[in-house]
Motif scaffolding. Structure first.
Motif, PDB file in Angstrom:
ATOM      1  N   GLU A  89       1.086  -1.355  -0.593  1.00 21.89           N
ATOM      2  CA  GLU A  89      -0.255  -0.121  -0.245  1.00 21.89           C
ATOM      3  C   GLU A  89       0.680   1.728   0.272  1.00 21.89           C
ATOM      4  O   GLU A  89       0.602   2.186  -0.662  1.00 21.89           O
ATOM      5  CB  GLU A  89      -0.779   0.056   1.696  1.00 21.89           C
ATOM      6  N   TRP A  90       1.846   1.119   1.015  1.00 22.23           N
ATOM      7  CA  TRP A  90       2.526   2.458   0.844  1.00 22.23           C
ATOM      8  C   TRP A  90       3.223   2.953  -0.712  1.00 22.23           C
ATOM      9  O   TRP A  90       3.535   3.828  -1.071  1.00 22.23           O
ATOM     10  CB  TRP A  90       3.935   2.271   1.838  1.00 22.23           C
ATOM     11  N   LEU A  91       3.488   1.662  -1.510  1.00 25.46           N
ATOM     12  CA  LEU A  91       4.232   2.023  -2.539  1.00 25.46           C
ATOM     13  C   LEU A  91       2.887   1.985  -3.667  1.00 25.46           C
ATOM     14  O   LEU A  91       2.997   3.425  -4.566  1.00 25.46           O
ATOM     15  CB  LEU A  91       5.088   0.646  -3.208  1.00 25.46           C
ATOM     16  N   GLN A  92       2.565   2.126  -3.954  1.00 29.82           N
ATOM     17  CA  GLN A  92       0.771   1.955  -4.595  1.00 29.82           C
ATOM     18  C   GLN A  92       0.684   3.634  -3.604  1.00 29.82           C
ATOM     19  O   GLN A  92       0.939   4.334  -5.238  1.00 29.82           O
ATOM     20  CB  GLN A  92      -0.585   1.533  -4.029  1.00 29.82           C
ATOM     21  N   ALA A  93       0.955   4.050  -2.901  1.00 32.02           N
ATOM     22  CA  ALA A  93       0.665   5.595  -2.902  1.00 32.02           C
ATOM     23  C   ALA A  93       1.684   6.915  -2.954  1.00 32.02           C
ATOM     24  O   ALA A  93       0.882   7.526  -3.498  1.00 32.02           O
ATOM     25  CB  ALA A  93       0.631   5.732  -0.699  1.00 32.02           C
ATOM     26  N   LEU A  94       3.187   6.051  -2.849  1.00 30.04           N
ATOM     27  CA  LEU A  94       4.061   6.839  -3.911  1.00 30.04           C
ATOM     28  C   LEU A  94       3.851   6.836  -5.312  1.00 30.04           C
ATOM     29  O   LEU A  94       4.474   8.074  -6.099  1.00 30.04           O
ATOM     30  CB  LEU A  94       5.030   5.988  -3.340  1.00 30.04           C
ATOM     31  N   HIS A  95       3.886   6.039  -5.961  1.00 30.63           N
ATOM     32  CA  HIS A  95       3.173   5.941  -7.224  1.00 30.63           C
ATOM     33  C   HIS A  95       2.089   6.310  -7.816  1.00 30.63           C
ATOM     34  O   HIS A  95       2.176   7.411  -8.662  1.00 30.63           O
ATOM     35  CB  HIS A  95       3.162   4.322  -7.717  1.00 30.63           C
ATOM     36  N   GLN A  96       0.852   7.018  -6.860  1.00 30.56           N
ATOM     37  CA  GLN A  96       0.027   7.918  -7.141  1.00 30.56           C
ATOM     38  C   GLN A  96       0.750   9.542  -7.471  1.00 30.56           C
ATOM     39  O   GLN A  96      -0.330  10.294  -7.862  1.00 30.56           O
ATOM     40  CB  GLN A  96      -1.069   7.868  -6.442  1.00 30.56           C
ATOM     41  N   VAL A  97       1.386   9.407  -6.733  1.00 29.35           N
ATOM     42  CA  VAL A  97       2.335  10.828  -7.147  1.00 29.35           C
ATOM     43  C   VAL A  97       3.483  10.916  -8.046  1.00 29.35           C
ATOM     44  O   VAL A  97       3.979  12.292  -8.331  1.00 29.35           O
ATOM     45  CB  VAL A  97       3.031  11.083  -5.610  1.00 29.35           C
ATOM     46  N   LEU A  98       4.649  10.043  -8.248  1.00 27.42           N
ATOM     47  CA  LEU A  98       5.134   9.798  -9.483  1.00 27.42           C
ATOM     48  C   LEU A  98       5.033   9.716 -10.784  1.00 27.42           C
ATOM     49  O   LEU A  98       3.724   9.182 -10.520  1.00 27.42           O
ATOM     50  CB  LEU A  98       5.832   8.276  -9.049  1.00 27.42           C
ATOM     51  N   PRO A  99       5.003  10.180 -11.648  1.00 31.75           N
ATOM     52  CA  PRO A  99       5.421  10.055 -13.136  1.00 31.75           C
ATOM     53  C   PRO A  99       4.971   8.703 -13.432  1.00 31.75           C
ATOM     54  O   PRO A  99       3.858   8.741 -14.806  1.00 31.75           O
ATOM     55  CB  PRO A  99       5.718  11.095 -14.031  1.00 31.75           C
ATOM     56  N   ILE A 100       5.164   7.738 -13.324  1.00 35.69           N
ATOM     57  CA  ILE A 100       5.615   6.817 -14.195  1.00 35.69           C
ATOM     58  C   ILE A 100       4.052   5.239 -13.877  1.00 35.69           C
ATOM     59  O   ILE A 100       3.804   5.761 -15.145  1.00 35.69           O
ATOM     60  CB  ILE A 100       6.503   5.424 -13.116  1.00 35.69           C
ATOM     61  N   TYR A 101       3.891   5.371 -12.781  1.00 40.63           N
ATOM     62  CA  TYR A 101       2.397   4.886 -12.760  1.00 40.63           C
ATOM     63  C   TYR A 101       1.175   5.344 -13.788  1.00 40.63           C
ATOM     64  O   TYR A 101       0.152   4.864 -14.960  1.00 40.63           O
ATOM     65  CB  TYR A 101       1.895   4.827 -11.023  1.00 40.63           C
ATOM     66  N   SER A 102       1.274   7.130 -14.187  1.00 35.87           N
ATOM     67  CA  SER A 102       0.693   7.509 -14.775  1.00 35.87           C
ATOM     68  C   SER A 102       1.306   7.274 -16.545  1.00 35.87           C
ATOM     69  O   SER A 102      -0.324   7.275 -16.875  1.00 35.87           O
ATOM     70  CB  SER A 102       0.084   9.116 -14.319  1.00 35.87           C
ATOM     71  N   MET A 103       1.524   7.355 -16.301  1.00 40.15           N
ATOM     72  CA  MET A 103       2.259   6.991 -17.906  1.00 40.15           C
ATOM     73  C   MET A 103       2.020   5.781 -18.190  1.00 40.15           C
ATOM     74  O   MET A 103       1.806   5.582 -19.406  1.00 40.15           O
ATOM     75  CB  MET A 103       3.462   7.153 -18.076  1.00 40.15           C
ATOM     76  N   ALA A 104       2.154   4.363 -17.301  1.00 34.25           N
ATOM     77  CA  ALA A 104       1.415   3.597 -17.815  1.00 34.25           C
ATOM     78  C   ALA A 104      -0.358   3.771 -17.700  1.00 34.25           C
ATOM     79  O   ALA A 104      -0.880   3.026 -18.523  1.00 34.25           O
ATOM     80  CB  ALA A 104       1.765   2.033 -16.309  1.00 34.25           C
ATOM     81  N   GLU A 105      -0.626   3.881 -16.829  1.00 34.11           N
ATOM     82  CA  GLU A 105      -2.072   4.196 -17.040  1.00 34.11           C
ATOM     83  C   GLU A 105      -2.752   4.906 -18.080  1.00 34.11           C
ATOM     84  O   GLU A 105      -3.562   5.115 -19.019  1.00 34.11           O
ATOM     85  CB  GLU A 105      -2.644   5.146 -15.698  1.00 34.11           C
ATOM     86  N   VAL A 106      -1.889   6.147 -19.131  1.00 34.15           N
ATOM     87  CA  VAL A 106      -2.008   6.893 -19.566  1.00 34.15           C
ATOM     88  C   VAL A 106      -2.363   6.101 -21.428  1.00 34.15           C
ATOM     89  O   VAL A 106      -2.738   5.875 -22.302  1.00 34.15           O
ATOM     90  CB  VAL A 106      -1.816   7.852 -20.197  1.00 34.15           C
ATOM     91  N   MET A 107      -0.956   5.118 -21.273  1.00 31.71           N
ATOM     92  CA  MET A 107      -0.666   4.256 -22.312  1.00 31.71           C
ATOM     93  C   MET A 107      -1.685   3.172 -22.332  1.00 31.71           C
ATOM     94  O   MET A 107      -2.093   2.661 -22.828  1.00 31.71           O
ATOM     95  CB  MET A 107       0.853   3.658 -22.378  1.00 31.71           C
ATOM     96  N   ARG A 108      -1.765   2.107 -21.853  1.00 35.21           N
ATOM     97  CA  ARG A 108      -2.787   1.043 -21.634  1.00 35.21           C
ATOM     98  C   ARG A 108      -4.403   1.514 -22.218  1.00 35.21           C
ATOM     99  O   ARG A 108      -4.666   0.985 -22.418  1.00 35.21           O
ATOM    100  CB  ARG A 108      -3.244   0.885 -20.765  1.00 35.21           C
ATOM    101  N   SER A 109      -4.493   3.009 -21.608  1.00 36.39           N
ATOM    102  CA  SER A 109      -6.377   3.428 -22.099  1.00 36.39           C
ATOM    103  C   SER A 109      -6.192   3.677 -23.534  1.00 36.39           C
ATOM    104  O   SER A 109      -6.966   3.564 -23.830  1.00 36.39           O
ATOM    105  CB  SER A 109      -7.096   4.511 -21.075  1.00 36.39           C
ATOM    106  N   SER A 110      -5.189   4.022 -23.952  1.00 43.18           N
ATOM    107  CA  SER A 110      -4.808   4.510 -25.331  1.00 43.18           C
ATOM    108  C   SER A 110      -4.660   3.077 -26.539  1.00 43.18           C
ATOM    109  O   SER A 110      -5.765   2.817 -27.258  1.00 43.18           O
ATOM    110  CB  SER A 110      -3.751   5.219 -25.565  1.00 43.18           C
ATOM    111  N   LEU A 111      -3.610   2.357 -25.672  1.00 45.65           N
ATOM    112  CA  LEU A 111      -3.837   0.760 -26.666  1.00 45.65           C
ATOM    113  C   LEU A 111      -5.051   0.075 -26.523  1.00 45.65           C
ATOM    114  O   LEU A 111      -4.741  -1.311 -27.842  1.00 45.65           O
ATOM    115  CB  LEU A 111      -2.033   0.401 -26.531  1.00 45.65           C
TER     116      LEU A 111
END
Length: 244
Positions: A189-211
């Motif tokens: 959970e702590w790493l999930q919360a960190l990724h909500q702030v860092l850009p890498i998870y958002s990059m993956a989400e944006v890419m997945r939703s497009s492909l």
């Protein structure tokens, strides 16, 4: 406007000529990385499900852009600092944003072959279930600009040695501990919360939703997150370039 375009053309030519010996090599590295993600990582997953294959297929372009912007780019800028090329660029009587714009174009072009190859291999070998949305081009540009912007910010802010170390931490974290090739729910959970702030998870989400638009969705918060990191990266780099 024509004055800015002429500056852009001049800087692009300078950067292209300086890096021309490495461009084909970097493009080849990206292609091999993409193939390794799409094919090689399936060997680590016995009886890989269609969901796992789709995560790998949509995660490969994201990792290509991350490696380009946050790993290879800082290493190149670190070299430019060490050999004095950075100080030479500061003597150019041109807008500093033009330097970053021309450089960004060059690095974007390097990623195109690897993204195309990885997507084609994934489609023909695994048929992962692509459902490409009209947002794919804006998504690729947004992710690329954010990754390159963060790479610029780190490499201009830190010393060559520190930026090299940071880039190695980033590539290790992106490959092993970032939800690019697997769902975020698998992380603590702590790493999930960190990724909500860092850009890498958002990059993956944006890419997945497009492909794979029929399988994955993305929130406006992910785009906002990328926009903030992109502005911070480019803004910091321009500020440092303008600093005497």
């Amino acid at each position: 406007m024509s004055h800015i375009f002429n500056q852009y053309k001049y800087v692009f030519q300078m950067q292209f000529l300086r890096n021309s010996g490495f461009l084909a090599f970097f493009a080849l590295i990206q292609i091999l990385l993409a193939i390794g993600i799409v094919i090689g990582l399936t060997y680590l997953i016995p009886d890989a499900s269609s969901e796992s294959i789709l995560f790998l297929a949509t995660g490969a372009p994201t990792l290509i852009l991350i490696v380009t912007g946050m790993v290879i780019l800082p290493q190149q800028i670190g070299t430019a600092k060490s050999d004095g090329y950075m100080e030479f660029m500061r003597t150019w009587p041109i807008n500093r944003a033009v330097i970053l714009g021309a450089d960004t174009t060059l690095w974007l072009l390097i990623t195109v072959p690897a993204i195309a190859v990885s997507s084609a291999i994934a489609h023909f070998m695994f048929d992962p279930g692509y459902d490409v949305s009209w947002t794919v081009i804006p998504a690729l540009l947004m992710i690329a600009l954010t990754s390159i912007g963060v790479g610029y910010g780190l490499s201009y802010l830190l010393s060559p040695e520190a930026s090299l170390g940071a880039s190695q931490v980033i590539v290790f974290g992106a490959m092993m501990f970032s939800p690019v090739n697997f769902p975020i729910e698998r992380l603590p959970e702590w790493l999930q919360a960190l990724h909500q702030v860092l850009p890498i998870y958002s990059m993956a989400e944006v890419m997945r939703s497009s492909l794979a638009a029929s399988t994955f969705t993305v929130s406006a918060g992910n785009y906002i997150n990328l926009l903030i990191w992109c502005i911070l990266g480019y803004g910091g780099a321009i500020y440092i370039l303008n600093r005497k």
